[in-house]
Design an enzyme around this catalytic site. Structure first.
Site, PDB file in Angstrom:
ATOM      1  N   GLN A  14     106.902  30.656 -50.829  1.00  0.00           N
ATOM      2  CA  GLN A  14     106.632  29.518 -51.539  1.00  0.00           C
ATOM      3  C   GLN A  14     105.025  29.467 -52.094  1.00  0.00           C
ATOM      4  O   GLN A  14     104.723  28.949 -53.008  1.00  0.00           O
ATOM      5  CB  GLN A  14     106.709  28.370 -50.392  1.00  0.00           C
ATOM      6  CG  GLN A  14     108.235  27.539 -50.327  1.00  0.00           C
ATOM      7  CD  GLN A  14     107.944  26.795 -49.116  1.00  0.00           C
ATOM      8  OE1 GLN A  14     107.417  26.986 -47.925  1.00  0.00           O
ATOM      9  NE2 GLN A  14     108.495  25.496 -49.226  1.00  0.00           N
TER      10      GLN A  14
ATOM     11  N   VAL B 180     102.179  24.904 -47.733  1.00  0.00           N
ATOM     12  CA  VAL B 180     103.257  25.314 -47.793  1.00  0.00           C
ATOM     13  C   VAL B 180     103.653  26.429 -47.032  1.00  0.00           C
ATOM     14  O   VAL B 180     102.907  27.173 -46.083  1.00  0.00           O
ATOM     15  CB  VAL B 180     103.665  26.056 -49.226  1.00  0.00           C
ATOM     16  CG1 VAL B 180     103.758  24.951 -50.218  1.00  0.00           C
ATOM     17  CG2 VAL B 180     102.651  27.304 -49.445  1.00  0.00           C
ATOM     18  N   SER B 181     104.812  26.611 -46.295  1.00  0.00           N
ATOM     19  CA  SER B 181     105.285  27.185 -45.058  1.00  0.00           C
ATOM     20  C   SER B 181     105.716  28.415 -45.089  1.00  0.00           C
ATOM     21  O   SER B 181     105.897  29.257 -44.145  1.00  0.00           O
ATOM     22  CB  SER B 181     106.332  26.316 -44.307  1.00  0.00           C
ATOM     23  OG  SER B 181     107.590  26.539 -45.215  1.00  0.00           O
ATOM     24  N   THR B 182     106.075  29.192 -46.322  1.00  0.00           N
ATOM     25  CA  THR B 182     106.458  30.649 -46.165  1.00  0.00           C
ATOM     26  C   THR B 182     105.698  31.324 -47.464  1.00  0.00           C
ATOM     27  O   THR B 182     105.078  30.729 -48.197  1.00  0.00           O
ATOM     28  CB  THR B 182     107.792  30.636 -46.775  1.00  0.00           C
ATOM     29  OG1 THR B 182     108.032  30.299 -48.052  1.00  0.00           O
ATOM     30  CG2 THR B 182     108.981  29.834 -45.815  1.00  0.00           C
TER      31      THR B 182
END
Length: 213
Positions: free
Chosen positions: A15, A10-12
């Site tokens: 998240q 997941v990118s952040t």
């Protein structure tokens, strides 16, 4: 029995904190492994952008390279690779090293004819991407020289050497491979040594591409 690794990303940080996206990826990967009867170990990069080979993916690829796992399953291509070029590099590693790769959203499995055909298409697009990167870099270098900018390391890092490094790197060669080629060709390093170090090649490449951008 095939030992599979399931890779999630997941990118952040948000998240990673609330789990958005992780559960869906995990469910997809687990279902695929269950369908195939493969024992599964999940590895995850949480809160990672995908702009680099993140730690869990790097570890997974290392396990596959050394035979500690036999397959990699990802829910989506963009969870594994930051670009078509990056995806093609991982696919090439799978084929060369003899492990399986399953990309669920593409229905891709390297052990099938369809998967091999899709891998070939991705390789074609990756070659196009490399060519475009090389073209943009060369145009940028030419523009920088026209403005009188100094490209790369001073002294013995001539324009031809810088061009050769940029072209080789954009063509997919590692810094270590480029260093060996320069050493074997009798090209002196910027320090006047007959042996090139990968770190020196990296510095010249980074300096050239940054100045050209």
């Amino acid at each position: 029995m095939t030992r599979a690794l399931g890779y999630l990303r997941v990118s952040t940080e948000e998240q990673a904190a609330n789990g958005h996206g992780l559960d869906a990826q995990r469910d997809t990967i687990t279902s695929e492994a269950d369908r195939r009867g493969w024992p599964l170990t999940i590895v995850a990069d949480e809160g990672m952008s995908g702009s680099q080979v993140n730690p869990a993916l790097r570890d997974a690829l290392d396990q596959l390279r050394h035979g500690r796992a036999d397959a990699l399953i990802v829910a989506k291509l963009d969870r594994m690779a930051r670009s078509v070029l990056h995806a093609s590099e991982i696919i090439d590693a799978a084929k060369t090293q003899g492990w399986d790769l399953v990309i669920c959203d593409l229905g891709m499995n390297l052990s099938t004819p369809q998967g091999k055909a899709m891998a070939s298409m991705l390789a074609t697009f990756a070659e196009f991407e490399r060519d475009m990167i090389s073209l943009r870099t060369r145009e940028g270098l030419a523009a920088a020289r026209a403005k009188g900018k100094r490209i790369g390391r001073p002294r013995l890092a001539t324009a031809d050497v810088v061009d050769a490094i940029v072209t080789a790197r954009d063509g997919g060669e590692s810094f270590a491979s480029i260093a060996r080629t320069l050493t074997g060709g009798g090209v002196l390093s910027p320090q006047g040594r007959s042996t090139w170090q990968p770190s020196t090649v990296r510095r010249i490449y980074n300096a050239a591409t940054q100045e050209a951008s």
